[in-house]
Design a protein around this motif. Structure first.
Motif, mmCIF file in Angstrom:
data_model
loop_
_atom_site.group_PDB
_atom_site.id
_atom_site.type_symbol
_atom_site.label_atom_id
_atom_site.label_comp_id
_atom_site.label_asym_id
_atom_site.label_seq_id
_atom_site.Cartn_x
_atom_site.Cartn_y
_atom_site.Cartn_z
ATOM 1 N N ASN A 177 29.657 -73.942 -14.847
ATOM 2 C CA ASN A 177 28.447 -74.531 -15.432
ATOM 3 C C ASN A 177 27.613 -75.236 -14.370
ATOM 4 O O ASN A 177 26.376 -75.211 -14.408
ATOM 5 N N ASN A 178 28.273 -75.848 -13.403
ATOM 6 C CA ASN A 178 27.543 -76.501 -12.311
ATOM 7 C C ASN A 178 26.814 -75.486 -11.433
ATOM 8 O O ASN A 178 25.721 -75.763 -10.922
ATOM 9 N N LEU A 179 27.420 -74.314 -11.242
ATOM 10 C CA LEU A 179 26.738 -73.258 -10.482
ATOM 11 C C LEU A 179 25.431 -72.871 -11.159
ATOM 12 O O LEU A 179 24.403 -72.655 -10.490
ATOM 13 N N ILE A 180 25.477 -72.767 -12.492
ATOM 14 C CA ILE A 180 24.286 -72.380 -13.251
ATOM 15 C C ILE A 180 23.268 -73.512 -13.281
ATOM 16 O O ILE A 180 22.064 -73.307 -13.047
ATOM 17 N N GLY A 190 29.599 -62.768 -15.926
ATOM 18 C CA GLY A 190 29.170 -63.570 -17.062
ATOM 19 C C GLY A 190 28.031 -64.507 -16.723
ATOM 20 O O GLY A 190 27.761 -65.463 -17.448
ATOM 21 N N ILE A 191 27.334 -64.222 -15.605
ATOM 22 C CA ILE A 191 26.210 -65.053 -15.170
ATOM 23 C C ILE A 191 24.996 -64.165 -14.894
ATOM 24 O O ILE A 191 25.085 -63.195 -14.143
ATOM 25 N N LYS A 192 23.864 -64.502 -15.523
ATOM 26 C CA LYS A 192 22.615 -63.810 -15.228
ATOM 27 C C LYS A 192 21.968 -64.448 -14.003
ATOM 28 O O LYS A 192 22.097 -65.662 -13.772
ATOM 29 N N THR A 193 21.287 -63.632 -13.237
ATOM 30 C CA THR A 193 20.623 -64.128 -12.029
ATOM 31 C C THR A 193 19.133 -63.842 -12.066
ATOM 32 O O THR A 193 18.658 -62.937 -12.755
ATOM 33 N N ASN A 194 18.394 -64.633 -11.316
ATOM 34 C CA ASN A 194 16.967 -64.407 -11.102
ATOM 35 C C ASN A 194 16.683 -64.749 -9.650
ATOM 36 O O ASN A 194 16.954 -65.870 -9.198
ATOM 37 N N ARG A 195 16.172 -63.770 -8.915
ATOM 38 C CA ARG A 195 15.930 -63.936 -7.484
ATOM 39 C C ARG A 195 17.201 -64.402 -6.773
ATOM 40 O O ARG A 195 17.193 -65.299 -5.930
ATOM 41 N N ASN A 196 18.281 -63.761 -7.166
ATOM 42 C CA ASN A 196 19.596 -63.972 -6.553
ATOM 43 C C ASN A 196 20.192 -65.353 -6.824
ATOM 44 O O ASN A 196 21.141 -65.762 -6.156
ATOM 45 N N ARG A 197 19.685 -66.067 -7.817
ATOM 46 C CA ARG A 197 20.232 -67.360 -8.175
ATOM 47 C C ARG A 197 20.818 -67.334 -9.582
ATOM 48 O O ARG A 197 20.295 -66.633 -10.463
ATOM 49 N N ALA A 198 21.891 -68.082 -9.787
ATOM 50 C CA ALA A 198 22.471 -68.202 -11.124
ATOM 51 C C ALA A 198 21.512 -68.994 -12.005
ATOM 52 O O ALA A 198 21.090 -70.095 -11.648
ATOM 53 N N VAL A 199 21.139 -68.418 -13.169
ATOM 54 C CA VAL A 199 20.160 -69.095 -14.022
ATOM 55 C C VAL A 199 20.633 -69.278 -15.469
ATOM 56 O O VAL A 199 20.145 -70.154 -16.174
ATOM 57 N N GLU A 200 21.596 -68.449 -15.897
ATOM 58 C CA GLU A 200 21.960 -68.498 -17.316
ATOM 59 C C GLU A 200 23.331 -67.865 -17.519
ATOM 60 O O GLU A 200 23.678 -66.876 -16.856
ATOM 61 N N SER A 201 24.098 -68.433 -18.440
ATOM 62 C CA SER A 201 25.387 -67.818 -18.767
ATOM 63 C C SER A 201 25.165 -66.610 -19.658
ATOM 64 O O SER A 201 24.233 -66.581 -20.474
ATOM 65 N N ASP A 202 25.979 -65.610 -19.493
ATOM 66 C CA ASP A 202 25.924 -64.367 -20.262
ATOM 67 C C ASP A 202 27.374 -63.990 -20.551
ATOM 68 O O ASP A 202 27.931 -63.098 -19.922
ATOM 69 N N LEU A 203 27.992 -64.706 -21.472
ATOM 70 C CA LEU A 203 29.440 -64.683 -21.639
ATOM 71 C C LEU A 203 29.993 -63.291 -21.915
ATOM 72 O O LEU A 203 29.402 -62.498 -22.650
ATOM 73 N N VAL A 204 31.153 -63.037 -21.307
ATOM 74 C CA VAL A 204 31.875 -61.777 -21.521
ATOM 75 C C VAL A 204 32.633 -61.868 -22.846
ATOM 76 O O VAL A 204 33.293 -62.878 -23.125
ATOM 77 N N ASP A 205 32.516 -60.832 -23.670
ATOM 78 C CA ASP A 205 33.276 -60.748 -24.916
ATOM 79 C C ASP A 205 34.662 -60.183 -24.585
ATOM 80 O O ASP A 205 34.798 -59.002 -24.276
ATOM 81 N N PHE A 206 35.696 -61.036 -24.630
ATOM 82 C CA PHE A 206 37.029 -60.623 -24.215
ATOM 83 C C PHE A 206 37.653 -59.578 -25.145
ATOM 84 O O PHE A 206 38.636 -58.930 -24.763
ATOM 85 N N SER A 207 37.101 -59.408 -26.337
ATOM 86 C CA SER A 207 37.612 -58.357 -27.222
ATOM 87 C C SER A 207 37.163 -56.977 -26.753
ATOM 88 O O SER A 207 37.734 -55.960 -27.142
ATOM 89 N N LYS A 208 36.155 -56.940 -25.893
ATOM 90 C CA LYS A 208 35.630 -55.670 -25.382
ATOM 91 C C LYS A 208 35.986 -55.439 -23.908
ATOM 92 O O LYS A 208 36.093 -54.289 -23.462
ATOM 93 N N ALA A 209 36.136 -56.509 -23.172
ATOM 94 C CA ALA A 209 36.482 -56.402 -21.748
ATOM 95 C C ALA A 209 37.205 -57.670 -21.332
ATOM 96 O O ALA A 209 36.654 -58.769 -21.484
#
Length: 314
Positions: A14-17, A64-83
């Protein structure tokens, strides 16, 4: 073992984001859409992506992290039931060659245990280059997957092909007593010191040094007199050069020594250490051993055994 890396917690991620940390030479972020179990195209892309990361020296991937201009900007959580981490580790082991030894793949989640992040951590010392499932080699440059040139593949093979000298240990560390009238006059030790080349190339140049307190050394023991020795303070230092190349996974008994202990030097024995230095073409490794813990008699420390008070006989 995964001693090369810290283990990421949910707070760390979360701190990275929050701080919009940039992808770098050791860290990369990827969104969850890259992880689709059973999708051949996505799994092929993953084998290219992860092998390229490993070939480029990047040590950590966080899915599980979206990026913008190579920076972490938003969480995009992985669904563990699928992967999940088990599926991803199986894919990496089966689709990338050779196997990336000691790779660490694990899940990090917050309140909802069914969603979160998947972390891949790749050891610093890896046997690259790694081949993707399509039979090609890739590198990761400016966040793009690129095919490696044949020359670069050869260079990576040369980098990874190197010797790695190890000190295996000491054998014959049990004492042999000299007795008189049923009492121990002195305790003799005849240790052998083993080294090994655990690397992927032949080691042609190495040197072994044994540092022992001078008063425990038997100057009449001929096999040790064949080697150059010097005095460093209270220590006698025996320098043993290699006399033949050491091949991959080959173990060599590099030295047989003799030490003796009696009533006159037992107190010093209980307080002293022995030092070992192993020089080779890619570095220096050093070891220390407490004498009273290393050399024993019938699995007992010599401090537990009584010595005769007679003058030493050897």
């Amino acid at each position: 073992m995964h001693t090369n890396h810290k283990t990421y917690s949910i707070d760390d991620i979360n701190n990275l984001i929050t701080n919009k940390i940039r992808c770098g030479n050791k860290l990369d972020f990827c969104n969850s859409k890259a992880l689709i179990n059973g999708n051949d195209k996505k799994e092929l892309w993953l084998s290219k992506y992860i092998s390229s990361i490993a070939n480029s020296g990047i040590q950590t991937i966080i899915f599980g992290i979206k990026t913008n201009r190579n920076r972490a900007v938003e969480s995009d959580l992985v669904d563990f039931s699928k992967a999940n981490s088990f599926w991803l580790k199986t894919l990496v082991e089966n689709e990338i060659s050779p196997v990336i030894e000691n790779i660490n793949i694990y899940e990090v989640s917050e309140k909802d245990k069914n969603k979160g992040f998947i972390i891949i951590q790749i050891p610093v010392n890896t046997n690259f280059p790694y081949m993707a499932s399509d039979g090609r080699y890739y590198q990761y440059s400016n966040r793009k997957i690129e095919v490696l040139s044949e020359q670069r593949v050869r260079e990576l093979y040369l980098i990874s092909s190197k010797p790695n000298m190890e000190f295996v240990g000491i054998i014959n560390s049990q004492g042999v007593p000299t007795l008189e009238n049923g009492k121990i006059l002195n305790m003799n030790f005849y240790p052998k010191f083993l080294v090994r080349n655990s690397g992927s190339a032949i080691e042609k140049n190495y040197k072994f040094e044994l540092w022992i307190p001078s008063e425990f050394h038997d100057s009449l023991f001929l096999s040790m007199q064949n080697y150059f020795n010097r005095i460093e303070g209270v220590y006698s230092v025996f320098s043993v050069p290699n006399r033949q190349p050491l091949f991959q996974n080959e173990i060599h008994n590099i030295l047989e020594a003799k030490l003796f202990v009696n009533i006159q030097n037992i107190d010093v024995f209980n307080e002293s250490e022995m030092f070992i230095k192993l020089f080779y073409s890619h570095g220096l490794k050093e070891f220390s051993y407490k004498l009273n813990e290393t050399f024993t008699f019938e699995n007992k420390m010599l401090s537990e055994i009584g010595f005769a008070t007679n003058k030493l006989k050897t």
